[in-house]
Scaffold this motif. Structure first.
Motif, PDB file in Angstrom:
ATOM      1  N   PHE A  48      -3.754   4.253  -7.319  1.00 15.97           N
ATOM      2  CA  PHE A  48      -4.056   4.606  -5.931  1.00 15.97           C
ATOM      3  C   PHE A  48      -5.167   3.725  -5.360  1.00 15.97           C
ATOM      4  N   ALA A  49      -6.120   3.332  -6.200  1.00 18.07           N
ATOM      5  CA  ALA A  49      -7.198   2.452  -5.738  1.00 18.07           C
ATOM      6  C   ALA A  49      -6.651   1.095  -5.309  1.00 18.07           C
ATOM      7  N   VAL A  50      -5.746   0.546  -6.090  1.00 21.10           N
ATOM      8  CA  VAL A  50      -5.143  -0.752  -5.749  1.00 21.10           C
ATOM      9  C   VAL A  50      -4.371  -0.650  -4.435  1.00 21.10           C
ATOM     10  N   GLY A  51      -3.649   0.456  -4.249  1.00 20.15           N
ATOM     11  CA  GLY A  51      -2.946   0.667  -2.988  1.00 20.15           C
ATOM     12  C   GLY A  51      -3.902   0.745  -1.811  1.00 20.15           C
ATOM     13  N   GLY A  52      -5.041   1.395  -2.000  1.00 17.04           N
ATOM     14  CA  GLY A  52      -6.039   1.497  -0.938  1.00 17.04           C
ATOM     15  C   GLY A  52      -6.630   0.144  -0.570  1.00 17.04           C
ATOM     16  N   VAL A  53      -6.865  -0.708  -1.569  1.00 16.75           N
ATOM     17  CA  VAL A  53      -7.393  -2.052  -1.309  1.00 16.75           C
ATOM     18  C   VAL A  53      -6.385  -2.863  -0.489  1.00 16.75           C
ATOM     19  N   ALA A  54      -5.091  -2.739  -0.816  1.00 20.81           N
ATOM     20  CA  ALA A  54      -4.054  -3.453  -0.063  1.00 20.81           C
ATOM     21  C   ALA A  54      -4.023  -2.997   1.394  1.00 20.81           C
ATOM     22  N   ALA A  55      -4.142  -1.681   1.618  1.00 17.11           N
ATOM     23  CA  ALA A  55      -4.155  -1.155   2.990  1.00 17.11           C
ATOM     24  C   ALA A  55      -5.371  -1.662   3.759  1.00 17.11           C
ATOM     25  N   ALA A  56      -6.522  -1.729   3.090  1.00 18.21           N
ATOM     26  CA  ALA A  56      -7.734  -2.255   3.734  1.00 18.21           C
ATOM     27  C   ALA A  56      -7.541  -3.723   4.119  1.00 18.21           C
ATOM     28  N   ALA A  86       0.826  -1.212   0.000  1.00 22.21           N
ATOM     29  CA  ALA A  86       0.000   0.000   0.000  1.00 22.21           C
ATOM     30  C   ALA A  86       0.859   1.261   0.000  1.00 22.21           C
ATOM     31  N   TRP A  87       1.836   1.336   0.928  1.00 26.89           N
ATOM     32  CA  TRP A  87       2.624   2.575   0.976  1.00 26.89           C
ATOM     33  C   TRP A  87       3.665   2.630  -0.135  1.00 26.89           C
ATOM     34  N   SER A  88       4.129   1.456  -0.618  1.00 26.86           N
ATOM     35  CA  SER A  88       5.117   1.453  -1.702  1.00 26.86           C
ATOM     36  C   SER A  88       4.522   1.937  -3.020  1.00 26.86           C
ATOM     37  N   THR A  89       3.192   1.891  -3.135  1.00 31.80           N
ATOM     38  CA  THR A  89       2.524   2.477  -4.301  1.00 31.80           C
ATOM     39  C   THR A  89       2.921   3.937  -4.459  1.00 31.80           C
ATOM     40  N   TYR A  96      -1.816  18.387  -0.153  1.00 34.33           N
ATOM     41  CA  TYR A  96      -1.021  18.509   1.070  1.00 34.33           C
ATOM     42  C   TYR A  96      -1.661  17.718   2.212  1.00 34.33           C
ATOM     43  N   VAL A  97      -2.986  17.737   2.291  1.00 30.60           N
ATOM     44  CA  VAL A  97      -3.691  16.960   3.324  1.00 30.60           C
ATOM     45  C   VAL A  97      -3.418  15.462   3.135  1.00 30.60           C
ATOM     46  N   ILE A  98      -3.465  15.013   1.890  1.00 30.99           N
ATOM     47  CA  ILE A  98      -3.210  13.600   1.604  1.00 30.99           C
ATOM     48  C   ILE A  98      -1.790  13.214   2.005  1.00 30.99           C
ATOM     49  N   GLN A  99      -0.825  14.082   1.715  1.00 33.14           N
ATOM     50  CA  GLN A  99       0.564  13.811   2.081  1.00 33.14           C
ATOM     51  C   GLN A  99       0.697  13.641   3.598  1.00 33.14           C
ATOM     52  N   VAL A 100      -0.030  14.482   4.340  1.00 31.59           N
ATOM     53  CA  VAL A 100      -0.004  14.386   5.801  1.00 31.59           C
ATOM     54  C   VAL A 100      -0.619  13.060   6.255  1.00 31.59           C
ATOM     55  N   LEU A 101      -1.753  12.673   5.647  1.00 33.69           N
ATOM     56  CA  LEU A 101      -2.432  11.435   6.035  1.00 33.69           C
ATOM     57  C   LEU A 101      -1.553  10.214   5.813  1.00 33.69           C
ATOM     58  N   TRP A 102      -0.904  10.141   4.650  1.00 29.54           N
ATOM     59  CA  TRP A 102      -0.132   8.927   4.392  1.00 29.54           C
ATOM     60  C   TRP A 102       1.174   8.928   5.164  1.00 29.54           C
ATOM     61  N   GLY A 103       1.715  10.115   5.477  1.00 29.63           N
ATOM     62  CA  GLY A 103       2.878  10.178   6.351  1.00 29.63           C
ATOM     63  C   GLY A 103       2.557   9.655   7.743  1.00 29.63           C
ATOM     64  N   MET A 104       1.400  10.057   8.269  1.00 29.14           N
ATOM     65  CA  MET A 104       0.964   9.582   9.587  1.00 29.14           C
ATOM     66  C   MET A 104       0.656   8.085   9.561  1.00 29.14           C
ATOM     67  N   GLY A 105      -0.037   7.631   8.516  1.00 30.77           N
ATOM     68  CA  GLY A 105      -0.386   6.218   8.409  1.00 30.77           C
ATOM     69  C   GLY A 105       0.832   5.324   8.338  1.00 30.77           C
ATOM     70  N   MET A 106       1.838   5.770   7.585  1.00 25.91           N
ATOM     71  CA  MET A 106       3.083   5.009   7.469  1.00 25.91           C
ATOM     72  C   MET A 106       3.732   4.826   8.837  1.00 25.91           C
ATOM     73  N   LEU A 114      -4.032   5.156   5.445  1.00 23.85           N
ATOM     74  CA  LEU A 114      -3.595   4.932   4.059  1.00 23.85           C
ATOM     75  C   LEU A 114      -4.790   4.739   3.125  1.00 23.85           C
ATOM     76  N   VAL A 115      -5.830   4.088   3.618  1.00 25.22           N
ATOM     77  CA  VAL A 115      -7.062   3.951   2.826  1.00 25.22           C
ATOM     78  C   VAL A 115      -7.640   5.334   2.539  1.00 25.22           C
ATOM     79  N   ALA A 116      -7.664   6.201   3.561  1.00 29.55           N
ATOM     80  CA  ALA A 116      -8.189   7.563   3.384  1.00 29.55           C
ATOM     81  C   ALA A 116      -7.371   8.336   2.360  1.00 29.55           C
ATOM     82  N   SER A 117      -6.049   8.174   2.393  1.00 32.71           N
ATOM     83  CA  SER A 117      -5.209   8.891   1.419  1.00 32.71           C
ATOM     84  C   SER A 117      -5.448   8.379   0.003  1.00 32.71           C
ATOM     85  N   ALA A 118      -5.668   7.064  -0.148  1.00 35.33           N
ATOM     86  CA  ALA A 118      -5.958   6.499  -1.475  1.00 35.33           C
ATOM     87  C   ALA A 118      -7.266   7.045  -2.026  1.00 35.33           C
TER      88      ALA A 118
END
Length: 325
Positions: A161-169, A18-21, A96-106, A78-82
Motif C-alpha cells: 500500500f505504501a508503494v501505491g501511495g508513492v505512485a499516486a503522489a 496506484a489504483w491497480s495496487t 469502509y472509509v478507505i474503500q470510499v476514499l479510493w472509490g472517489m479518488g479513482m 488515493l494517497v490518503a487511502s494508502a
C-alpha cells in the motif's frame, strides 16, 4: 503524441499503478482478514457505491472548472487511502472509509484525465486517443498486482500500500504541469436541452451498454480471486498479466481500426465477446487464470475505447465531463 498528451500518459500510468495496487485487495481480505466471498463482495461494493455516488458531482466539476484540478485531487485521495491501509488490522469502520476514499479518488482522476485525453485528440482519431490513454492506465493492471504479490510475500502488505501511495503522489505532482487546451465557450443551452444531451435516449443506450459490460468486468476482476484460492491457486496475478497484455496490444495496434470500422460496430462486437468471459472461468477452471484474463483483455481492449468514443460522439462538447463520468 504532443508533449502534453505524453505528459498525460505518464501521469495516467502512475495513477494506474496506484489504483491497480488495489486489484489484489480481495486476496488481502481473504488471507489477512479472513473474509469469505460474501464479505469481500460487500467491501468491494462499498468502493463501487462511493464511485457511483460521486460521479454526477465529478462530471459537473470537470465541465465547469476544468480537468487538471480533479486529476490532482483524485490522486491525493488515493494517497490518503494508502496511508489509511497502514492502520488496518481487522474488519472495521476504517476499512469502509478507505474503500470510499479510493472509490472517489479513482473516479475523480480517471474521468477528468479521460476527458482531457478527448480534448487533446483530433475528432477523427478520438477512439484511438482514448484507447492509448486507456492503455497507459491499463498496462499497470499487470505490473502493480504482480509486484504487489511479490512485495506482500516478501515484506508484508503495508509495503504494498505504501508503494501505491508513492505512485499516486507522483501522479499528483505531474498533474500540476498539465495544460488544458482552450475551450470555446458554448452558447448556454436551455435546461431541457442540457438534460437531453446527457440523459437523452442515445446516451442512455451507451450508459446501459456500459453498465452491462462492467457487471461482467467487476465480477471477474473481484471474484476470480476467492474462487482461485478456494481451488488451491494461491497466485492470482496471472489473470491481470493476461488481461493487460492482450488489452494493451489491442489498444496500441488496433485503436485506428476502431475509428475506421466505426465506434458502434466495434462496441457491439466487443460486448458480445464480454458475454462469454464470465462463463469461461467456470469452463476452464482456476488454474487457467492467464487464459481467462487474456480473453477478457481482448473484449475490454476494444470495448472501452469504442463505447467511450460512441458516447462522446453523441454528446455536446460542453457536457463531455458529465457524459464520460
Amino acid at each position: 503524441m504532443t508533449r502534453q498528451f505524453s505528459l498525460l500518459l505518464l501521469t495516467t500510468s502512475l495513477f494506474g499503478f496506484a489504483w491497480s495496487t488495489y486489484l489484489i485487495l480481495p486476496k488481502f481480505f481473504a488471507t489477512e482478514l479472513g473474509l469469505d466471498a460474501e464479505g469481500i463482495g460487500r467491501l468491494v461494493a462499498m468502493q463501487g457505491l462511493a464511485a457511483v455516488g460521486v460521479t454526477p458531482l465529478v462530471g459537473r466539476l470537470v465541465d465547469r472548472y476544468g480537468r487538471k484540478p480533479w486529476i490532482v485531487s483524485g490522486n491525493l485521495l488515493l494517497v490518503a487511502s494508502a496511508i489509511g491501509f497502514q492502520f488496518v488490522e481487522q474488519l472495521g469502520p476504517l476499512l469502509y472509509v478507505i474503500q470510499v476514499l479510493w472509490g472517489m479518488g479513482m473516479v475523480f482522476t480517471f474521468n477528468s484525465a479521460g476527458t482531457l485525453s478527448a480534448d487533446l485528440a483530433p475528432p477523427e482519431r478520438l477512439a484511438e486517443a482514448i484507447g492509448i490513454f486507456g492503455a497507459a492506465n491499463l498496462g499497470m493492471n499487470a505490473v502493480a498486482p504482480l509486484l504487489g504479490e511479490y512485495l506482500a510475500d516478501a515484506s508484508g502488505w503495508k509495503l504494498v500500500f505504501a508503494v501505491g501511495g508513492v505512485a499516486a503522489a507522483g501522479s499528483a505532482v505531474l498533474g500540476f504541469f498539465l495544460d488544458e487546451p482552450e475551450r470555446t465557450e458554448a452558447l448556454p443551452l436551455p435546461n431541457r436541452q442540457k438534460r437531453r444531451s446527457v440523459l437523452g435516449w442515445p446516451m442512455l443506450e451507451a450508459y446501459g451498454a456500459t453498465f452491462a459490460m462492467t457487471a461482467a468486468f467487476t465480477a471477474l476482476f473481484t471474484l476470480h480471486q476467492p474462487f482461485a484460492l478456494e481451488h488451491g491457486v494461491t497466485h492470482v496475478s496471472s489473470f491481470f498479466v493476461g488481461f493487460a497484455l492482450v488489452a494493451l496490444s489491442v489498444r496500441i495496434f488496433g485503436g485506428r481500426l476502431i475509428d475506421k470500422a466505426g465506434a458502434l460496430r466495434a462496441a457491439i462486437a466487443s460486448i458480445a465477446l464480454y458475454a462469454l468471459a464470465p462463463g469461461l472461468l467456470a469452463l476452464l477452471g482456476a488454474d487457467r487464470l492467464f487464459a481467462v484474463g487474456a480473453f477478457m483483455g481482448l473484449a475490454h481492449g476494444v470495448a472501452y475505447p469504442a463505447v467511450t468514443a460512441l458516447a462522446l460522439q453523441r454528446a455536446d462538447t460542453s457536457s463531455r465531463g458529465m457524459v464520460l463520468s
